[in-house]
Design a protein around this motif. Sequence first.
Motif, PDB file in Angstrom:
ATOM      1  N   LEU A 221      12.137   1.985  -9.389  1.00 56.63           N
ATOM      2  CA  LEU A 221      11.910   3.423  -9.279  1.00 56.63           C
ATOM      3  C   LEU A 221      13.104   4.236  -9.779  1.00 56.63           C
ATOM      4  CD1 LEU A 221      10.176   3.528  -5.791  1.00 56.63           C
ATOM      5  CD2 LEU A 221       9.107   3.965  -8.012  1.00 56.63           C
ATOM      6  N   LEU A 222      14.297   3.706  -9.622  1.00 54.24           N
ATOM      7  CA  LEU A 222      15.516   4.414 -10.021  1.00 54.24           C
ATOM      8  C   LEU A 222      16.003   4.045 -11.425  1.00 54.24           C
ATOM      9  CD1 LEU A 222      17.517   4.188  -6.671  1.00 54.24           C
ATOM     10  CD2 LEU A 222      16.251   6.158  -7.570  1.00 54.24           C
ATOM     11  N   ALA A 223      15.339   3.105 -12.066  1.00 50.97           N
ATOM     12  CA  ALA A 223      15.793   2.595 -13.360  1.00 50.97           C
ATOM     13  C   ALA A 223      15.752   3.662 -14.458  1.00 50.97           C
ATOM     14  CB  ALA A 223      14.933   1.406 -13.791  1.00 50.97           C
ATOM     15  N   VAL A 224      16.762   3.620 -15.307  1.00 52.50           N
ATOM     16  CA  VAL A 224      16.788   4.469 -16.502  1.00 52.50           C
ATOM     17  C   VAL A 224      15.653   4.022 -17.418  1.00 52.50           C
ATOM     18  CG1 VAL A 224      18.145   5.061 -18.547  1.00 52.50           C
ATOM     19  CG2 VAL A 224      19.268   4.839 -16.312  1.00 52.50           C
TER      20      VAL A 224
ATOM     21  N   ASP B  62      13.474   4.120 -21.205  1.00 53.56           N
ATOM     22  CA  ASP B  62      13.735   4.187 -22.644  1.00 53.56           C
ATOM     23  C   ASP B  62      13.099   5.451 -23.226  1.00 53.56           C
ATOM     24  OD1 ASP B  62      10.984   3.709 -22.994  1.00 53.56           O
ATOM     25  OD2 ASP B  62      11.254   1.631 -23.649  1.00 53.56           O
ATOM     26  N   GLY B  63      13.115   5.570 -24.511  1.00 51.80           N
ATOM     27  CA  GLY B  63      12.587   6.755 -25.171  1.00 51.80           C
ATOM     28  C   GLY B  63      11.095   6.970 -24.968  1.00 51.80           C
ATOM     29  N   ASN B  64      10.398   5.934 -24.537  1.00 52.39           N
ATOM     30  CA  ASN B  64       8.965   6.043 -24.243  1.00 52.39           C
ATOM     31  C   ASN B  64       8.692   6.240 -22.756  1.00 52.39           C
ATOM     32  OD1 ASN B  64       7.992   5.662 -26.938  1.00 52.39           O
ATOM     33  ND2 ASN B  64       8.560   3.501 -26.731  1.00 52.39           N
ATOM     34  N   GLY B  65       9.765   6.370 -21.983  1.00 54.78           N
ATOM     35  CA  GLY B  65       9.604   6.575 -20.545  1.00 54.78           C
ATOM     36  C   GLY B  65       9.403   5.301 -19.753  1.00 54.78           C
ATOM     37  N   LEU B  66       9.683   4.158 -20.377  1.00 60.53           N
ATOM     38  CA  LEU B  66       9.451   2.870 -19.718  1.00 60.53           C
ATOM     39  C   LEU B  66      10.761   2.239 -19.247  1.00 60.53           C
ATOM     40  CD1 LEU B  66       6.905   1.440 -22.298  1.00 60.53           C
ATOM     41  CD2 LEU B  66       6.400   2.421 -20.039  1.00 60.53           C
ATOM     42  N   PRO B  67      10.722   1.590 -18.075  1.00 63.91           N
ATOM     43  CA  PRO B  67      11.907   0.853 -17.630  1.00 63.91           C
ATOM     44  C   PRO B  67      12.019  -0.455 -18.405  1.00 63.91           C
ATOM     45  CG  PRO B  67      10.132   0.585 -16.053  1.00 63.91           C
ATOM     46  CD  PRO B  67       9.642   1.542 -17.106  1.00 63.91           C
ATOM     47  N   ARG B  68      13.141  -1.140 -18.230  1.00 67.20           N
ATOM     48  CA  ARG B  68      13.338  -2.429 -18.911  1.00 67.20           C
ATOM     49  C   ARG B  68      12.203  -3.385 -18.545  1.00 67.20           C
ATOM     50  NH1 ARG B  68      18.500  -3.452 -16.190  1.00 67.20           N
ATOM     51  NH2 ARG B  68      17.496  -5.461 -15.873  1.00 67.20           N
ATOM     52  N   SER B  69      11.682  -4.084 -19.522  1.00 61.04           N
ATOM     53  CA  SER B  69      10.545  -4.974 -19.297  1.00 61.04           C
ATOM     54  C   SER B  69      10.896  -6.129 -18.362  1.00 61.04           C
ATOM     55  CB  SER B  69       9.989  -5.502 -20.617  1.00 61.04           C
ATOM     56  OG  SER B  69      10.970  -6.256 -21.296  1.00 61.04           O
ATOM     57  N   ASP B  70      12.146  -6.614 -18.399  1.00 63.30           N
ATOM     58  CA  ASP B  70      12.501  -7.721 -17.509  1.00 63.30           C
ATOM     59  C   ASP B  70      12.461  -7.279 -16.050  1.00 63.30           C
ATOM     60  OD1 ASP B  70      14.795  -6.121 -17.995  1.00 63.30           O
ATOM     61  OD2 ASP B  70      16.146  -7.769 -17.523  1.00 63.30           O
ATOM     62  N   LEU B  71      12.827  -6.031 -15.756  1.00 61.72           N
ATOM     63  CA  LEU B  71      12.763  -5.512 -14.395  1.00 61.72           C
ATOM     64  C   LEU B  71      11.306  -5.350 -13.956  1.00 61.72           C
ATOM     65  CD1 LEU B  71      14.196  -4.498 -11.878  1.00 61.72           C
ATOM     66  CD2 LEU B  71      14.398  -2.254 -12.972  1.00 61.72           C
ATOM     67  N   VAL B  72      10.481  -4.855 -14.852  1.00 67.02           N
ATOM     68  CA  VAL B  72       9.051  -4.719 -14.559  1.00 67.02           C
ATOM     69  C   VAL B  72       8.450  -6.091 -14.259  1.00 67.02           C
ATOM     70  CG1 VAL B  72       6.796  -4.070 -15.516  1.00 67.02           C
ATOM     71  CG2 VAL B  72       8.793  -2.615 -15.916  1.00 67.02           C
TER      72      VAL B  72
ATOM     73  N   ARG C  23       0.810  -1.222   0.000  1.00 67.92           N
ATOM     74  CA  ARG C  23       0.000   0.000   0.000  1.00 67.92           C
ATOM     75  C   ARG C  23       0.846   1.276   0.000  1.00 67.92           C
ATOM     76  NH1 ARG C  23      -5.245  -1.258   1.045  1.00 67.92           N
ATOM     77  NH2 ARG C  23      -5.603  -3.346   1.823  1.00 67.92           N
ATOM     78  N   MET C  24       2.121   1.124   0.263  1.00 66.25           N
ATOM     79  CA  MET C  24       3.008   2.272   0.413  1.00 66.25           C
ATOM     80  C   MET C  24       3.192   3.018  -0.912  1.00 66.25           C
ATOM     81  SD  MET C  24       6.669   2.091   2.251  1.00 66.25           S
ATOM     82  CE  MET C  24       5.875   1.436   3.708  1.00 66.25           C
ATOM     83  N   PRO C  25       3.002   4.340  -0.909  1.00 63.40           N
ATOM     84  CA  PRO C  25       3.243   5.119  -2.135  1.00 63.40           C
ATOM     85  C   PRO C  25       4.718   5.046  -2.547  1.00 63.40           C
ATOM     86  CG  PRO C  25       2.076   6.432  -0.476  1.00 63.40           C
ATOM     87  CD  PRO C  25       2.517   5.173   0.195  1.00 63.40           C
ATOM     88  N   ASP C  26       4.949   5.155  -3.838  1.00 56.32           N
ATOM     89  CA  ASP C  26       6.320   5.119  -4.348  1.00 56.32           C
ATOM     90  C   ASP C  26       7.188   6.198  -3.716  1.00 56.32           C
ATOM     91  OD1 ASP C  26       5.817   2.963  -6.009  1.00 56.32           O
ATOM     92  OD2 ASP C  26       5.504   4.195  -7.792  1.00 56.32           O
ATOM     93  N   SER C  27       6.612   7.374  -3.504  1.00 55.21           N
ATOM     94  CA  SER C  27       7.402   8.467  -2.939  1.00 55.21           C
ATOM     95  C   SER C  27       7.909   8.120  -1.537  1.00 55.21           C
ATOM     96  CB  SER C  27       6.593   9.762  -2.898  1.00 55.21           C
ATOM     97  OG  SER C  27       5.423   9.592  -2.105  1.00 55.21           O
ATOM     98  N   VAL C  28       7.076   7.467  -0.735  1.00 56.33           N
ATOM     99  CA  VAL C  28       7.477   7.053   0.615  1.00 56.33           C
ATOM    100  C   VAL C  28       8.496   5.918   0.520  1.00 56.33           C
ATOM    101  CG1 VAL C  28       6.667   6.040   2.787  1.00 56.33           C
ATOM    102  CG2 VAL C  28       5.321   7.833   1.654  1.00 56.33           C
ATOM    103  N   ALA C  29       8.235   4.955  -0.360  1.00 55.82           N
ATOM    104  CA  ALA C  29       9.152   3.814  -0.524  1.00 55.82           C
ATOM    105  C   ALA C  29      10.547   4.294  -0.910  1.00 55.82           C
ATOM    106  CB  ALA C  29       8.611   2.853  -1.571  1.00 55.82           C
ATOM    107  N   LEU C  30      10.620   5.255  -1.810  1.00 56.56           N
ATOM    108  CA  LEU C  30      11.918   5.747  -2.258  1.00 56.56           C
ATOM    109  C   LEU C  30      12.609   6.590  -1.188  1.00 56.56           C
ATOM    110  CD1 LEU C  30      13.926   5.763  -4.560  1.00 56.56           C
ATOM    111  CD2 LEU C  30      12.724   7.724  -5.526  1.00 56.56           C
ATOM    112  N   LYS C  31      11.873   7.484  -0.579  1.00 63.26           N
ATOM    113  CA  LYS C  31      12.468   8.389   0.411  1.00 63.26           C
ATOM    114  C   LYS C  31      12.928   7.653   1.667  1.00 63.26           C
ATOM    115  CE  LYS C  31      11.696  12.688   2.902  1.00 63.26           C
ATOM    116  NZ  LYS C  31      10.845  13.860   3.048  1.00 63.26           N
ATOM    117  N   TYR C  32      12.167   6.657   2.102  1.00 64.64           N
ATOM    118  CA  TYR C  32      12.441   5.984   3.373  1.00 64.64           C
ATOM    119  C   TYR C  32      12.876   4.531   3.200  1.00 64.64           C
ATOM    120  CZ  TYR C  32      10.049  10.051   5.296  1.00 64.64           C
ATOM    121  OH  TYR C  32       9.690  11.335   5.625  1.00 64.64           O
TER     122      TYR C  32
END
Length: 97
Positions: free
Chosen positions: A64-67, A69-79, A28-37
């Motif tokens: 959340l930190l992944a680079v 691609d040109g469409n704004g998507l992270p690598r599909s294997d990580l997803v 349930r934790m928001p991404d912003s909280v997960a990343l910050k804490y």
Amino acid sequence: MSDTMLPILRQLHEAGEDDRVRADALLRMPDSVALKYHTVIEAACRRGDFETGVKFMAVRVALLLAVRDGNGLPRSDLVDVVDRFRIALAEFAAGDA
């Protein structure tokens, strides 16, 4: 003195021996909280011997930190890894696993 801990972090810290409560809080934790804490969250999971939570946070933060691609998507294997982990954690939290 007032308690300034976020309620979702408080839930994680007060889970006692209940890993399902921890799993539910992580999901349930928001991404912003997960990343910050993330270090606080990982430490709380370690204190509760909830290694699954530690690993989930590691892949979630990696996503959340992944680079992107040109469409704004992270690598599909990580997803895919994060999605499989999330699904298993949700089943566990619900008592299905």
